[in-house]
Design a protein around this motif. Structure first.
Motif, PDB file in Angstrom:
ATOM      1  N   CYS A 120      -8.891 -14.242 -39.564  1.00 22.61           N
ATOM      2  CA  CYS A 120      -9.290 -13.251 -38.583  1.00 22.61           C
ATOM      3  C   CYS A 120      -9.358 -11.932 -39.333  1.00 22.61           C
ATOM      4  O   CYS A 120      -9.003 -11.863 -40.508  1.00 22.61           O
ATOM      5  N   ASP A 134     -15.718 -15.906 -33.004  1.00 20.05           N
ATOM      6  CA  ASP A 134     -15.386 -16.515 -31.715  1.00 20.05           C
ATOM      7  C   ASP A 134     -15.046 -15.472 -30.661  1.00 20.05           C
ATOM      8  O   ASP A 134     -14.892 -15.788 -29.489  1.00 20.05           O
ATOM      9  N   GLY A 135     -14.893 -14.235 -31.088  1.00 20.19           N
ATOM     10  CA  GLY A 135     -14.553 -13.182 -30.146  1.00 20.19           C
ATOM     11  C   GLY A 135     -14.067 -11.953 -30.882  1.00 20.19           C
ATOM     12  O   GLY A 135     -13.850 -11.974 -32.097  1.00 20.19           O
ATOM     13  N   ALA A 136     -13.906 -10.872 -30.151  1.00 23.00           N
ATOM     14  CA  ALA A 136     -13.437  -9.626 -30.748  1.00 23.00           C
ATOM     15  C   ALA A 136     -12.815  -8.774 -29.651  1.00 23.00           C
ATOM     16  O   ALA A 136     -12.965  -9.056 -28.449  1.00 23.00           O
ATOM     17  N   ARG A 192     -12.231  -6.664 -24.523  1.00 28.90           N
ATOM     18  CA  ARG A 192     -12.414  -7.851 -25.364  1.00 28.90           C
ATOM     19  C   ARG A 192     -13.665  -8.598 -24.934  1.00 28.90           C
ATOM     20  O   ARG A 192     -14.084  -8.516 -23.775  1.00 28.90           O
ATOM     21  N   MET A 242     -16.228 -12.310 -25.707  1.00 29.16           N
ATOM     22  CA  MET A 242     -16.537 -13.581 -26.365  1.00 29.16           C
ATOM     23  C   MET A 242     -18.041 -13.823 -26.431  1.00 29.16           C
ATOM     24  O   MET A 242     -18.493 -14.942 -26.648  1.00 29.16           O
ATOM     25  N   ARG A 246     -11.968 -12.441 -34.208  1.00 30.06           N
ATOM     26  CA  ARG A 246     -11.211 -13.685 -34.049  1.00 30.06           C
ATOM     27  C   ARG A 246     -12.028 -14.909 -34.417  1.00 30.06           C
ATOM     28  O   ARG A 246     -13.176 -15.079 -34.007  1.00 30.06           O
ATOM     29  N   ASN A 249     -10.150 -21.389 -26.399  1.00 33.07           N
ATOM     30  CA  ASN A 249     -11.033 -20.355 -26.915  1.00 33.07           C
ATOM     31  C   ASN A 249     -11.598 -19.575 -25.740  1.00 33.07           C
ATOM     32  O   ASN A 249     -12.724 -19.760 -25.316  1.00 33.07           O
ATOM     33  N   VAL A 292     -11.456 -15.543 -23.504  1.00 29.82           N
ATOM     34  CA  VAL A 292     -11.277 -14.114 -23.739  1.00 29.82           C
ATOM     35  C   VAL A 292      -9.801 -13.741 -23.713  1.00 29.82           C
ATOM     36  O   VAL A 292      -9.373 -12.782 -24.375  1.00 29.82           O
ATOM     37  N   CYS A 350      -8.295 -13.606 -27.108  1.00 31.88           N
ATOM     38  CA  CYS A 350      -8.770 -12.579 -28.028  1.00 31.88           C
ATOM     39  C   CYS A 350      -7.752 -11.445 -28.127  1.00 31.88           C
ATOM     40  O   CYS A 350      -7.187 -11.004 -27.124  1.00 31.88           O
TER      41      CYS A 350
END
Length: 634
Positions: free
Chosen positions: A9, A50-52, A72, A74, A123, A130, A132, A135
């Motif tokens: 990450c 996969d997300g932030a 956040r 996804m 992420r 998986n 939000v 995240c």
């Protein structure tokens, strides 16, 4: 890497040391921090798709006003989605009253995300849900400003069961069994303790609660909180956190497994998972970027004081070598040199496999991360070729015809781009046969460069994990070109053991090297060894992690690396192709020579940098024996 794996990450941290009005006056924008956070995250997008998420904290906000903001996402382009959401707030201000965009004090008072402390996270979900909610950043909220906690990190703990039990013993009841939650609650618990100790201390002086709150913020001992929190952590981690009043930290595990870099001047303190991101975003030289030392925390107090404090005793440094081979972007000056060196060090072995015949060998690579190592390999081949030319000229200079001289001088390594990674293809058909056929077309090739039934093709990959893409796609495509032999070369050694520090490699059955060793044991009548190792692993299942031995090493012990490589070549060769397939792997010795400051090689050697690693590898083997398709740690 032909076999895609999820990994790592990334973190991005910014602390503005001046009032927002300073950045408006000097840089023409009150959004200086947000703009730089966006750059830091975009320059590390390779570390998580996969997300932030981002979080900001405003300093010295009057009670009753919001001072923590978080968002956040996804979405496919999560970083862009986050900053589009944030910037809409400022676009609305610009539409109504453009002058307010230059009023830093007004923006801070009225618009969210205009804080002086900013934290971003990218992420890759290695396991689990998986969503939000998974995240980062994570929040632990409280009405007391100094008890609020925001964290984000690049980490995995091997002993979540143990950490959870400690929280239960403290009287807590975490909402889920995950290392992120346990880390958040562990730090949160000792943050609460520190608050209470300071409150009791100042209350004895007869001060009112409002004054006590101010003094707590001033005297909070961040290092003490981190020392207590991390006492029993076992894993690889870089974790960044912010307390509600503005104190912040970035800490790194005692073996330096996960990377962490920072830069500071009189305007900013910034940290990130990769050095080039800092260099690019802030236009700074490589020597200005510092590495957070293992077992240390970079602590930024609300008053702007910056220190690097030891929070746990450092151990032998075992920085992740996979960062150098594959995970980190190759734009880092040292990583670029190391990857080239990895390619150069393979040349002798490659030349042996092609009988030193440059005239009838084509050299290529499997895009995209093997490209730099390929440059190194090509340089090594040219060095060899120049030596051969020199020797030929020196020993034959009096007897050479013009034709012979031309032939010597014209000989050069045949370097071509043969593998082309097409646009990511989605498989809409669910039947296995149809899906396999679609997967085989993820790569395409360049035709007309191989002399059919004459040439050998050498293709460099940065690592081989499962070998499935080679078998299902790449080797079939290469075979269409008609080479007599295909040599697949890995710039990394054989991946034999699972990771438990943040990379999605946790099941023994996923490693083609393990599959090869098991097949060899069975073929040579040594199957009892498999059951013996299982019994030894099971006998240590409930032993304290500090006493556990990695018994899975015994599976590989009877064989040389070359024997395992030969079996891997058999496993990954599709039955219908005509070319002979051989596989070459990097040696551990060469890996250490190329990356001397990053000796974390447990994927290849089984030498884990923390006690929990041995427990994880044994459990992974037991899961495989028992047919459990589960990761070996919580």
């Amino acid at each position: 890497m032909s076999d895609s794996i999820k990994h790592e990450c990334g973190i991005a941290f910014i602390r503005l040391l001046k009032p927002l009005s300073f950045y408006q006056e000097k840089y023409g924008t009150s959004l200086y921090g947000l703009n730089k956070l966006y750059l830091l995250m975009e320059k590390q997008h390779n570390r998580g798709q996969d997300g932030a998420g981002i979080a900001t904290i405003k300093l010295d906000i009057k009670p009753g006003n919001r001072y923590i903001s978080r968002y956040r996402s996804m979405e496919k382009n999560a970083v862009q989605d986050i900053f589009s959401y944030v910037m809409k707030k400022f676009a609305a201000v610009e539409k109504e009253n453009p002058a307010l965009l230059k009023d830093a004090n007004w923006l801070k008072e009225h618009i969210s995300f205009t804080g002086e402390v900013l934290l971003g996270h990218l992420r890759y979900g290695t396991h689990g849900n998986n969503s939000v909610e998974a995240c980062h950043p994570f929040l632990r909220q409280n009405n007391w400003m100094t008890r609020n906690l925001v964290i984000a990190g690049n980490f995995n703990m091997t002993n979540v069961d143990e950490l959870l039990q400690q929280l239960y013993d403290l009287g807590q009841h975490p909402k889920e069994q995950a290392d992120t939650v346990t880390v958040l609650e562990k730090i949160g618990h000792f943050l609460d303790d520190e608050n209470q100790e300071l409150f009791d201390h100042f209350k004895k002086d007869g001060l009112d609660n409002a004054e006590i709150s101010r003094l707590i913020a001033q005297h909070l001992d961040v290092g003490k909180i981190l020392r207590k929190s991390a006492k029993t952590w076992d894993g690889g981690y870089t974790i960044s956190g912010i307390f509600g009043h503005g104190d912040a930290f970035i800490l790194r595990d005692p073996a330096g497994i996960r990377p962490a870099f920072y830069y500071q001047d009189d305007e900013i303190v910034v940290a990130a998972s990769e050095r080039p991101a800092l260099q690019t975003a802030f236009n700074i030289k490589i020597g200005q970027v510092k590495e957070i030392q293992p077992g240390h925390a970079l602590i930024i107090k609300k008053d702007g004081t910056v220190t690097e404090e030891m929070f746990t005793e450092p151990v032998e440094k075992k920085s992740c070598s996979f960062e150098r081979i594959y995970f980190s972007r190759g734009s880092d000056a040292d990583i670029y040199k190391e990857r080239k060196k990895l390619g150069q060090l393979l040349c002798d072995k490659i030349l042996e496999h092609v009988n030193h015949d440059l005239e009838h060998t084509v050299f290529s690579y499997i895009p995209n991360t093997a490209e730099v190592a390929f440059y190194g390999m090509v340089e090594g081949l040219h060095t060899y070729n120049r030596k051969i030319q020199r020797d030929a000229l020196v020993h034959s200079r009096h007897n050479l015809t013009d034709e012979e001289l031309d032939r010597i001088l014209k000989t050069t390594p045949r370097v071509e781009k043969l593998a082309i990674k097409d646009v990511k293809m989605r498989t809409f058909i669910t039947q296995d046969a149809d899906r396999s056929d679609m997967v085989s077309h993820v790569y395409d090739t360049t035709y007309g460069l191989i002399k059919r039934d004459v040439d050998t093709l050498v293709a460099l990959d940065d690592s081989i994990v499962r070998g499935t893409t080679l078998k299902q796609s790449i080797l079939r495509i290469f075979d269409r070109l008609g080479p007599v032999k295909i040599v697949i070369v890995s710039s990394a050694p054989q991946i034999r053991y699972p990771d438990c520090y943040g990379i999605d490699m946790s099941r023994m059955g996923e490693f083609v090297a393990f599959e090869a060793a098991i097949k060899l044991l069975k073929e040579r009548g040594m199957e009892q060894l498999i059951h013996d190792v299982y019994a030894k692993c099971k006998a240590q299942a409930n032993v304290p992690k500090e006493e556990v031995i990695n018994h899975v090493k015994e599976i590989y012990a009877p064989f040389t690396p070359e024997e395992i490589s030969a079996k891997i070549a058999q496993i990954i060769t599709p039955p219908e192709i005509g070319a002979k397939v051989e596989v070459i792997y990097q040696t551990l010795e060469n890996l250490h020579e190329a990356c001397p400051n990053h000796l974390g090689d447990w994927y290849f050697s089984g030498d884990y940098p923390t006690p929990g690693g041995n427990k994880v590898v044994n459990r992974a083997f037991m899961n495989w024996m028992e047919g459990k398709n589960a990761r070996a740690y919580v």
